[in-house]
Enzyme design. Structure first.
Site, PDB file in Angstrom:
ATOM      1  N   HIS A   7       0.804  -1.226   0.000  1.00 52.92           N
ATOM      2  CA  HIS A   7       0.000   0.000   0.000  1.00 52.92           C
ATOM      3  C   HIS A   7       0.837   1.277   0.000  1.00 52.92           C
ATOM      4  O   HIS A   7       0.306   2.354   0.260  1.00 52.92           O
ATOM      5  CB  HIS A   7      -0.918   0.027   1.224  1.00 52.92           C
ATOM      6  CG  HIS A   7      -2.081  -0.907   1.137  1.00 52.92           C
ATOM      7  ND1 HIS A   7      -3.250  -0.606   0.468  1.00 52.92           N
ATOM      8  CD2 HIS A   7      -2.266  -2.163   1.609  1.00 52.92           C
ATOM      9  CE1 HIS A   7      -4.093  -1.612   0.552  1.00 52.92           C
ATOM     10  NE2 HIS A   7      -3.517  -2.582   1.247  1.00 52.92           N
TER      11      HIS A   7
ATOM     12  N   LYS B 130      -9.256  13.223   5.117  1.00 46.78           N
ATOM     13  CA  LYS B 130      -8.437  12.006   5.095  1.00 46.78           C
ATOM     14  C   LYS B 130      -7.396  12.121   6.189  1.00 46.78           C
ATOM     15  O   LYS B 130      -7.255  13.174   6.810  1.00 46.78           O
ATOM     16  CB  LYS B 130      -7.788  11.801   3.724  1.00 46.78           C
ATOM     17  CG  LYS B 130      -7.020  13.007   3.172  1.00 46.78           C
ATOM     18  CD  LYS B 130      -6.517  12.738   1.755  1.00 46.78           C
ATOM     19  CE  LYS B 130      -7.625  12.768   0.743  1.00 46.78           C
ATOM     20  NZ  LYS B 130      -7.384  11.944  -0.436  1.00 46.78           N
ATOM     21  N   ARG B 131      -6.690  11.015   6.406  1.00 45.31           N
ATOM     22  CA  ARG B 131      -5.620  11.013   7.400  1.00 45.31           C
ATOM     23  C   ARG B 131      -4.678  12.194   7.130  1.00 45.31           C
ATOM     24  O   ARG B 131      -4.338  12.475   5.982  1.00 45.31           O
ATOM     25  CB  ARG B 131      -4.868   9.682   7.240  1.00 45.31           C
ATOM     26  CG  ARG B 131      -3.828   9.362   8.241  1.00 45.31           C
ATOM     27  CD  ARG B 131      -3.495   7.862   8.144  1.00 45.31           C
ATOM     28  NE  ARG B 131      -3.175   7.407   6.798  1.00 45.31           N
ATOM     29  CZ  ARG B 131      -1.942   7.388   6.292  1.00 45.31           C
ATOM     30  NH1 ARG B 131      -0.917   7.806   7.006  1.00 45.31           N
ATOM     31  NH2 ARG B 131      -1.714   6.933   5.077  1.00 45.31           N
TER      32      ARG B 131
ATOM     33  N   LYS C  42       0.004  13.831   1.753  1.00 42.38           N
ATOM     34  CA  LYS C  42      -1.358  14.107   1.270  1.00 42.38           C
ATOM     35  C   LYS C  42      -1.579  15.612   1.066  1.00 42.38           C
ATOM     36  O   LYS C  42      -2.559  16.028   0.472  1.00 42.38           O
ATOM     37  CB  LYS C  42      -2.392  13.536   2.240  1.00 42.38           C
ATOM     38  CG  LYS C  42      -2.369  11.998   2.280  1.00 42.38           C
ATOM     39  CD  LYS C  42      -3.385  11.439   3.245  1.00 42.38           C
ATOM     40  CE  LYS C  42      -3.309   9.920   3.370  1.00 42.38           C
ATOM     41  NZ  LYS C  42      -3.856   9.201   2.213  1.00 42.38           N
TER      42      LYS C  42
ATOM     43  N   THR D 174      -9.053   5.736  -1.996  1.00 49.48           N
ATOM     44  CA  THR D 174     -10.410   5.278  -2.303  1.00 49.48           C
ATOM     45  C   THR D 174     -11.431   6.378  -2.027  1.00 49.48           C
ATOM     46  O   THR D 174     -12.542   6.319  -2.547  1.00 49.48           O
ATOM     47  CB  THR D 174     -10.789   4.029  -1.478  1.00 49.48           C
ATOM     48  OG1 THR D 174     -10.490   4.256  -0.094  1.00 49.48           O
ATOM     49  CG2 THR D 174     -10.028   2.796  -1.955  1.00 49.48           C
TER      50      THR D 174
ATOM     51  N   LYS E  30     -15.214   7.540  -3.788  1.00 53.33           N
ATOM     52  CA  LYS E  30     -16.465   7.791  -3.056  1.00 53.33           C
ATOM     53  C   LYS E  30     -17.046   9.158  -3.420  1.00 53.33           C
ATOM     54  O   LYS E  30     -18.258   9.305  -3.606  1.00 53.33           O
ATOM     55  CB  LYS E  30     -16.210   7.715  -1.543  1.00 53.33           C
ATOM     56  CG  LYS E  30     -15.841   6.328  -1.064  1.00 53.33           C
ATOM     57  CD  LYS E  30     -15.138   6.343   0.292  1.00 53.33           C
ATOM     58  CE  LYS E  30     -14.431   5.017   0.536  1.00 53.33           C
ATOM     59  NZ  LYS E  30     -13.414   5.089   1.573  1.00 53.33           N
TER      60      LYS E  30
END
Length: 887
Positions: A427, A620-621, A626, A731, A735
């Site tokens: 991952h 998100k985290r 990110k 992901t 969504k």
């Protein structure tokens, strides 16, 4: 006078016949003291052969009585109401006079749970009788979300429950809201595992999930004075969805030492002795499939002291604290997900946690296989184990230990079984994110496993040396042991060597791992060992449950709800993209979802937001790769631009609400600083009367699956802006698009495949490409490097104290300006700002935006987790669905 006593004949029990069913013979037909055979009920599983014998041993009258009184779940509204009232009055000991919404939730959950259990038992029996290959999915995280709504929808009884609850005086929405999210995960890794469990059950595959039952989750996030504060997440206060299996316990060993001896045949026998024993106790969670009776199992392990909870001797001698010390020490293993590993004790606890979980799971898997009485060489034909990232990699070593040390197999025979059993999903492409554990820690905690790792490494390196006899550097690069100070065990290398297939989770990611971090392994094993399975999401939760009105609108145009099992049917709605009524309802649904989120924002933060503004979301985290920092820098740039305009000029600006959410790891200082900056900017912007509704900045605390189900359907734009080549897949991007939101993103992870499916005109891409990232980083270090001028202005505003104490945020600025800007924030900033201007322009054209939204949803059929599972089943696990016949 001597008393006379009747001498009793010793009781002997006849063994059950295995050849024919027994009948219940009444009266004396045998010598005194010889009973008829009895069926001994056990608490846990039989093998397929045993279960037939047991069935034959149950006398006919018992069987008839049992079947006559077998329970069945409710089938209609009246049956549902009866079950709810029964649970309120008998299970909860309440009445209609003091049944509040929490009690209604409890009773409603228990009514649905009772129905689930019946199917769950039948599914396990069906799978046992079929005796076919099973998949075991090992994941340290399972981010399940709320179970009641999911159970209602998958069973197909939500309308029944809604009507029944209404008659009893409750709104179904209020009842569902009472449920606490299961705190078994943190980010995309855990949510993917949950989607996969849903798909495995919905597609009728025989599968179990294995994880840990975290007492306090990762943590509950509170925002106090703009800072993240971690508090325990007490999610287990009432959890009707789990079943303690106190009969299913495993003793797990730690520490100790290894002794070796040679047996009569000259074979070396290793014995792991001494140390500490901790007991693993199983808790089972039923996983219902959609529109099928299949209900699979998620088994979670909880840690208990093997010596018991309480030491009476210590207590009696006045040592009250230490009387419960063993239990407290044992319980820390399954207390918290990802304990802070900045300290050595934290590292030891993490490794302990991982071994505890995989050892208990392997014990269970092996126990189930042994009941089939098959030869060991058939183990890979009956068992497929998937490693979700490197966390469960110790399972490779543990299975080798079981086969060699406990079952007495030859080393190479055992290793052949191991490598044909495991598959490994990677991952990450970030080298620093690949797990490593120090050899001294292994030696201390798991001495036998360290020996086996060295054996595995020697066996592997000898094969590499035969293939590349002159390449000594290759040996060092692929070795499971890193020759550093101290030496380290590379868990990703162990996972690759111990698996027959390795997969990435998006096309770009799978290509990158083959050309960067695992390049040497491709040479060693060949390219066929490496494959790609692009991630997907379950449309049951992320469309049908999260956005029921949109799901209803889609089913009205596709003719049924079949798209929830075959997502490619979404393509049918593209025929309606020019239909006025359809477009009108599409826009109304989005607006209603935004109103709902705006109410939640007001309730939780006190900030009023305008639902007509563009809702720009990044949830998100929190992690530097990110790039939430780039987003908030962009927000500051927008604020500074607005402040520089006259009131008339501001009216031309597109109003926007920037919404953030996500948790930072407790030991991740920079991520926590990003959260603080977001809240500091919000405190200034949201109270600036000159700006008003033109810009709002919101941080929603304690982001979880339930909040995602509210936020995602309300988004107009979502941000997936990781540095190119760092996000494996993502992901949440899927969504958001499935719910009609558009994406601003980099060419990273699944964004690339989403673009290919929905069309470049329906996504806003920006930034450098993955193939250029290394050259840019090299230039930062060794060439000339200047920060983007617009970003310089942002930094100046922060340093002036516009958003509070500048020193609080200097780490973020320094990372970009003085320490090489590893995540390319400055390099991509200009492109990001320009692309945001294109977003504003596109959003003003509402008709064009609605067209983009409809086209995007219609073309998302590829991104279903059902498609993923079918790819795993065919390409990695080699399993078939189990046909479900009417029971």
């Amino acid at each position: 006078m001597a008393s006379t006593t009747t001498q009793r004949v010793p009781l002997r029990e006849r063994r059950p016949s295995v050849g024919a069913p027994l009948v219940d013979i009444q009266g004396g037909v045998a010598p005194a003291g010889v009973s008829r055979p009895k069926h001994k009920r056990t608490l846990t599983g039989f093998g397929p052969g045993e279960i037939k014998n047991v069935e034959a041993s149950i006398p006919e009258p018992q069987r008839k009585a049992w079947l006559e009184h077998q329970t069945s779940g409710f089938k209609d509204k009246d049956g549902f109401e009866t079950e709810v009232v029964r649970h309120v009055e008998t299970t909860l000991a309440r009445s209609m006079y003091n049944c509040d919404e929490q009690a209604a939730y409890s009773a409603c959950s228990l009514a649905f749970r009772d129905r689930l259990i019946l199917e769950w038992n039948r599914t396990q029996q069906r799978q046992t009788f079929a005796d076919s290959k099973r998949v075991y999915y090992l994941s340290l995280e399972f981010l399940m979300g709320r179970a009641l709504d999911n159970a209602m929808l998958n069973i197909g009884q939500k309308d029944v429950a809604k009507a029944g609850l209404a008659e009893l005086g409750f709104r179904i929405e209020d009842v569902i809201e009472q449920e606490h999210d299961a705190a078994l995960g943190n980010g995309g890794l855990g949510r993917l595992a949950a989607c996969f469990l849903d798909s495995l059950a919905s597609l009728n595959y025989s599968a179990w999930g294995y994880g840990l039952r975290y007492r306090y989750g990762i943590f509950k996030q509170e925002i106090i004075d703009g800072y993240q504060v971690e508090v325990p997440d007490y999610w287990l206060d009432f959890n009707p969805w789990e079943f303690p299996r106190h009969d299913v316990t495993v003793d797990i060993q730690f520490y100790g030492h290894v002794t070796k001896r040679t047996d009569d045949n000259g074979k070396t026998i290793a014995t792991w002795e001494g140390g500490e024993i901790v007991k693993a106790v199983a808790y089972d969670v039923p996983i219902p499939g959609y529109a099928t009776p299949s209900t699979n199992n998620l088994r979670l392990w909880s840690s208990k002291a093997a010596s018991g909870e309480f030491d009476f001797q210590k207590f009696n001698s006045g040592d009250y604290e230490n009387s419960v010390a063993d239990q407290q020490r044992a319980e820390t293993i399954s207390a918290v997900l990802y304990p802070n590993d900045n300290l050595d004790r934290g590292k030891e606890l993490r490794l302990k946690q991982q071994y505890f979980w995989v050892a208990a799971s392997l014990y269970d898997i092996v126990r189930r296989f042994k009941k089939s009485k098959r030869a060991w060489k058939e183990f890979p034909d009956q068992v497929a184990i998937q490693l979700n990232d490197t966390h469960p990699t110790l399972a490779v070593v543990e299975l080798q230990r079981i086969l060699v040390d406990l079952e007495g197999l030859d080393w190479e025979e055992a290793w052949n079984i191991v490598t044909n059993t495991f598959g490994y999903t990677n991952h990450t492409v970030l080298p620093e994110a690949l797990e490593k554990w120090s050899v001294p820690l292994f030696q201390h905690l798991l001495p036998r496993h360290l020996q086996l790792i060295y054996d595995i490494n020697l066996f592997f390196l000898q094969s590499v040396e035969r293939k590349f006899p002159k390449d000594r550097e290759m040996l060092a690069r692929v070795s499971i042991i890193e020759e550093s100070q101290p030496k380290m065990v590379r868990m990703a290398h162990l996972a690759i060597v111990g698996s027959h297939k390795v997969n990435g989770v998006a096309e770009l990611h799978s290509d990158l791992i083959k050309t960067t971090i695992f390049k040497d392994f491709v040479e060693v094993f060949g390219p066929d060992k490496f494959t790609n399975v692009t991630n997907g999401i379950t449309p049951r939760r992320w469309l049908h449950q999260a956005n029921p009105r949109l799901s209803e609108l889609i089913s009205s145009k596709t003719g049924s709800q079949n798209f929830l099992k075959d997502l490619t049917e979404l393509a049918k709605i593209e025929h309606y993209k020019d239909n006025k009524e359809f477009r009108k309802e599409w826009a109304e649904i989005k607006y209603a979802n935004k109103v709902r989120l705006a109410k939640h924002i007001k309730k939780t933060t006190g900030v009023d937001v305008n639902p007509s503004a563009l809702f720009d979301v990044q949830v998100k985290r929190i992690h530097e790769y990110k790039r939430q920092q780039m987003n908030i820098f962009g927000v500051i740039h927008r604020y500074l631009t607005l402040k520089s305009l006259s009131p008339e000029e501001r009216k031309k600006f597109q109003p926007r609400v920037s919404i953030f959410g996500g948790k930072a790891a407790p030991g991740y200082w920079m991520a926590k600083q990003i959260i603080h900056l977001i809240n500091a900017v919000g405190a200034v912007v949201n109270n600036d009367k000159d700006i008003g509704d033109l810009l709002k900045v919101i941080f929603l605390e304690d982001y979880n699956v339930s909040k995602a189900e509210m936020i995602i359907p309300a988004s107009d734009l979502s941000e997936h802006i990781s540095t190119a080549g760092t996000e494996a897949s993502g992901t949440s991007n899927m969504k958001f698009v499935l719910n009609g939101g558009l994406i601003i993103g980099t060419c990273d992870g699944a964004n690339i495949e989403i673009t290919r499916e929905i069309g470049e005109q329906n996504i806003f891409l920006f930034g450098n490409l993955a193939e250029d990232v290394e050259d840019i980083r090299h230039n930062h270090t060794y060439g000339s490097y200047t920060v983007d001028p617009d970003l310089v202005k942002v930094f100046e505003a922060i340093e002036k104290g516009t958003f509070g104490e500048p020193n609080d945020f200097m780490g973020m600025i320094s990372a970009v300006r003085d320490h090489g800007d590893f995540y390319l924030v400055s390099d991509d900033f200009h492109s990001y700002i320009e692309t945001q201007e294109l977003v504003d322009k596109a959003y003003r054209d509402q008709e064009g935006w609605i067209t983009k939204s409809i086209e995007s949803v219609a073309r998302m059929g590829f991104f279903s987790s059902d498609r993923c599972i079918n790819e795993y089943a065919e390409g990695i696990w080699n399993i078939e669905p189990l046909s479900v016949k009417d029971q």
